[in-house]
Design a protein around this motif. Structure first.
Motif, PDB file in Angstrom:
ATOM      1  N   ILE A 337     -22.710 -35.315  -6.940  1.00 12.91           N
ATOM      2  CA  ILE A 337     -23.821 -36.239  -7.198  1.00 12.91           C
ATOM      3  C   ILE A 337     -24.958 -36.044  -8.519  1.00 12.91           C
ATOM      4  O   ILE A 337     -25.164 -37.292  -8.996  1.00 12.91           O
ATOM      5  N   PRO A 341     -22.591 -39.042 -11.162  1.00  9.68           N
ATOM      6  CA  PRO A 341     -23.452 -40.299 -10.140  1.00  9.68           C
ATOM      7  C   PRO A 341     -22.066 -41.494 -10.113  1.00  9.68           C
ATOM      8  O   PRO A 341     -22.609 -42.024  -8.622  1.00  9.68           O
ATOM      9  N   HIS A 342     -21.262 -41.618 -10.529  1.00  8.93           N
ATOM     10  CA  HIS A 342     -20.912 -42.811 -11.106  1.00  8.93           C
ATOM     11  C   HIS A 342     -19.246 -43.045 -10.992  1.00  8.93           C
ATOM     12  O   HIS A 342     -18.334 -43.439 -10.956  1.00  8.93           O
ATOM     13  N   VAL A 346     -18.694 -40.368  -5.097  1.00 13.82           N
ATOM     14  CA  VAL A 346     -20.154 -40.461  -4.962  1.00 13.82           C
ATOM     15  C   VAL A 346     -20.343 -42.259  -4.695  1.00 13.82           C
ATOM     16  O   VAL A 346     -21.589 -42.612  -3.956  1.00 13.82           O
ATOM     17  N   THR A 350     -22.891 -44.054  -1.581  1.00  7.51           N
ATOM     18  CA  THR A 350     -23.677 -44.904  -1.551  1.00  7.51           C
ATOM     19  C   THR A 350     -23.230 -46.165  -0.934  1.00  7.51           C
ATOM     20  O   THR A 350     -24.096 -46.284  -1.016  1.00  7.51           O
ATOM     21  N   THR A 359     -27.641 -40.471  -0.474  1.00  2.00           N
ATOM     22  CA  THR A 359     -27.160 -40.518  -1.086  1.00  2.00           C
ATOM     23  C   THR A 359     -27.853 -41.219  -1.855  1.00  2.00           C
ATOM     24  O   THR A 359     -28.254 -40.767  -3.430  1.00  2.00           O
ATOM     25  N   ARG A 363     -29.808 -39.703  -5.442  1.00  3.97           N
ATOM     26  CA  ARG A 363     -29.881 -40.386  -7.165  1.00  3.97           C
ATOM     27  C   ARG A 363     -31.029 -41.749  -7.988  1.00  3.97           C
ATOM     28  O   ARG A 363     -31.454 -41.268  -8.909  1.00  3.97           O
ATOM     29  N   THR A 368     -30.838 -41.898 -11.240  1.00  9.59           N
ATOM     30  CA  THR A 368     -29.139 -42.122 -11.134  1.00  9.59           C
ATOM     31  C   THR A 368     -29.387 -43.757 -11.030  1.00  9.59           C
ATOM     32  O   THR A 368     -27.537 -43.937 -11.214  1.00  9.59           O
ATOM     33  N   LEU A 369     -29.627 -43.880  -9.759  1.00  8.36           N
ATOM     34  CA  LEU A 369     -29.276 -44.701  -9.340  1.00  8.36           C
ATOM     35  C   LEU A 369     -30.395 -46.110 -10.059  1.00  8.36           C
ATOM     36  O   LEU A 369     -31.206 -46.617  -9.922  1.00  8.36           O
TER      37      LEU A 369
END
Length: 423
Positions: A337, A341-342, A346, A350, A359, A363, A368-369
Motif C-alpha cells: 500500500i 498504491p496503484h 491495493v 481501496t 486502506t 493512503r 497517495t489517495l
C-alpha cells in the motif's frame, strides 16, 4: 390550533429518540461491568507503565554503573590504539604476557583481562573475568568497550571528527512536492489519527452494538418495545447512545497514554514526537474525517443487521469474528500500500467496502489517495452504509421477535414494511 398527524408523529419520534438515547446511555454507564471493562485497559496500562518505568530506570542506572565501573584489570593491546594513561585512569595495567594475565584471572588475583586484537574492526576483543553472576558479568564487556571508545576519541583528537565518526550528527531534511515544501511525516500523522480513532471506536463499540440489538430479543421484550417505538427510532437511538458511550471509553482509554507521554516519555522509552512539526492540511483532514464517519456508518449498519438476523449473541459471534478480522486485512499488505498504491491489489482493497476505510485512510495519510479516489470511496461508504442501515431496520422489524432460529433474509425482503401498506 390543530396538529397534523405528520407533525405529531414527527414530534413523538423526536421525543422517543431522546428517550431511547438517554435510557440506553444511562443504562450502560450504570452497569458495574461496563466500568470494570472500561477501566481495565487504563489500569493495565498504568501497571505496565510503572513496570517499564522501574525497569528502564534500573537498566539505565545499571548500564551507566557498568560503563563507568572501576575494575582492577590487565590488558594487552596488539592494535596500539589504547594510551597507557587512559587505561591506568580506568584501573588497567598493561601486560606483555597474555598467558600470565589469564592465569591471574583464573587464580582470582585480577578481576579481568582484556585482549585487544591488532584490528578491532574485524577481530574480536577477548574478555576474561571472574564470575560474579550473569548480570554483573556484563560489566567486563561494558568496560572493555568503554576503554576502546575513549582511546579512539583520544587518538582522533578532534571533537568534530569524533562526532562524525560516531554518527553523532544532526540532519535536517527538506523535501518538495509540486514546488512547495512537503511536511514529511508531520503531514501524514494528523490524518492517520482518524485511522486510530476508527480502530478504537470499532474495537470498543462493536461488541456492545451487537449485544445491544440482541439483548431485548434474548430477554423476550422486543415485541412490547415495538408496540410504542418505531424500529428506526429504536435503532438510531441505540447507535447514538453507543457513540456517546464510546466517547467516554475513548477518553478513559487515552488519559493514561496522554499522562505517560507528557510526563514520563523518557523513562517509558516512548518516541519523542515534536508536535511543532505537525502540519494540519484541511484537505486530508476533511477526507480522513469523512472516511471515518463513512466506515463507522457501514460497520455499524452491518452489526445491526447481524443482530436482527441471529437469535442469540453466541450465534452472531460466528459472523462477528470474521467481519472484525476484515478490518485488519489491509495491514498484511501495508508495504505494498505504501510502496505501490496503484497496484491491482491495493486498488481492490481501496474499493472493497469492508477494507476500503482502512486502506483509504492509510493512503490519505501518506498522500497517495487522489481527490477522485477519495470522492468515490467516501460516496461508496455512505451510500452502502445508508442502504445497509435501512435493510437492517427492515430485518430488525421481523427478526426481533424471532427467538428460536435465524431469520431468513430472502423471505423477509419479500415482505412489505407496514409503513408502506398503511397498516
Amino acid at each position: 390550533m390543530t396538529t397534523t398527524p405528520t407533525r405529531a408523529s414527527s414530534f413523538l419520534g423526536r421525543h422517543n429518540l431522546g428517550t431511547v438515547v438517554g435510557f440506553e446511555f444511562i443504562r450502560t454507564i450504570k452497569k458495574r461491568r461496563f466500568w470494570i471493562a472500561t477501566l481495565a485497559i487504563p489500569v493495565v496500562m498504568a501497571i505496565i507503565f510503572t513496570l517499564v518505568f522501574a525497569s528502564n530506570s534500573s537498566t539505565r542506572a545499571t548500564s551507566e554503573a557498568q560503563k563507568n565501573a572501576t575494575l582492577s584489570f590487565t590488558y594487552t593491546d596488539a592494535s596500539g590504539i589504547i594510551p597507557d594513561a587512559v587505561a591506568t585512569a580506568m584501573g588497567g595495567h598493561k601486560s606483555t604476557d597474555p598467558d600470565t594475565a589469564l592465569a591471574d584471572v583464573k587464580a582470582g588475583r585480577s578481576d579481568a583481562y582484556f585482549a585487544y586484537p591488532a584490528n578491532p574492526a574485524t577481530e574480536h576483543v577477548k574478555v576474561y573475568g571472574a564470575d560474579k553472576g550473569i548480570f554483573a558479568d556484563n560489566t567486563y564487556e561494558a568496560v572493555a568497550k568503554q576503554l576502546l571508545t575513549i582511546a579512539a576519541q583520544a587518538r582522533i583528537g578532534s571533537p568534530v571528527l569524533t562526532a562524525a565518526a560516531g554518527g553523532n550528527v544532526t540532519v535536517d531534511t527538506q523535501t518538495f512536492r509540486n514546488g512547495q515544501v512537503a511536511g514529511g511525516f508531520g503531514t501524514a500523522l494528523p490524518p492517520l489519527m482518524f485511522l486510530v480513532l476508527f480502530y478504537v471506536s470499532i474495537i470498543l463499540l462493536s461488541s456492545q452494538m451487537l449485544n445491544s440489538t440482541l439483548e431485548e430479543k434474548e430477554n423476550r421484550v422486543t415485541e412490547m418495545i415495538l408496540t410504542t417505538l418505531n424500529p428506526t427510532t429504536l435503532i438510531v437511538g441505540k447507535i447514538i447512545s453507543l457513540f456517546l458511550v464510546g466517547l467516554v471509553q475513548i477518553g478513559v482509554f487515552l488519559t493514561p497514554v496522554a499522562i505517560g507521554y507528557a510526563f514520563f516519555r523518557d523513562r517509558l522509552a516512548l518516541p519523542d514526537v515534536d508536535l511543532t512539526s505537525l502540519v494540519f492540511e484541511p484537505g486530508p483532514l476533511l477526507v480522513g474525517a469523512l472516511l471515518l464517519l463513512g466506515g463507522f456508518t457501514l460497520f455499524t449498519a452491518m452489526l445491526v443487521a447481524i443482530g436482527a438476523i441471529m437469535p442469540t449473541a453466541k450465534e452472531a459471534g460466528v459472523i462477528f469474528g470474521p467481519l472484525m478480522a476484515l478490518i485488519f486485512v489491509p495491514f498484511y499488505a501495508i508495504s505494498l500500500i505504501l510502496s505501490d498504491p496503484h497496484s491491482a491489489v491495493v486498488q481492490a482493497f481501496t474499493y472493497f467496502p469492508l477494507s476500503a476505510p482502512v486502506t483509504a485512510m492509510l493512503r490519505n495519510g501518506f498522500g497517495t489517495l487522489n481527490t477522485t479516489e477519495a470522492i468515490i470511496v467516501i460516496a461508496e461508504l455512505f451510500i452502502l452504509g445508508t442502504l445497509v442501515l435501512r435493510l437492517a431496520v427492515h430485518l430488525f422489524r421481523y427478526g426481533s421477535i424471532q427467538y428460536s432460529s435465524k431469520l431468513s433474509v430472502t423471505k423477509t425482503l419479500r415482505r412489505t414494511p407496514p409503513e408502506l401498506t398503511g397498516k
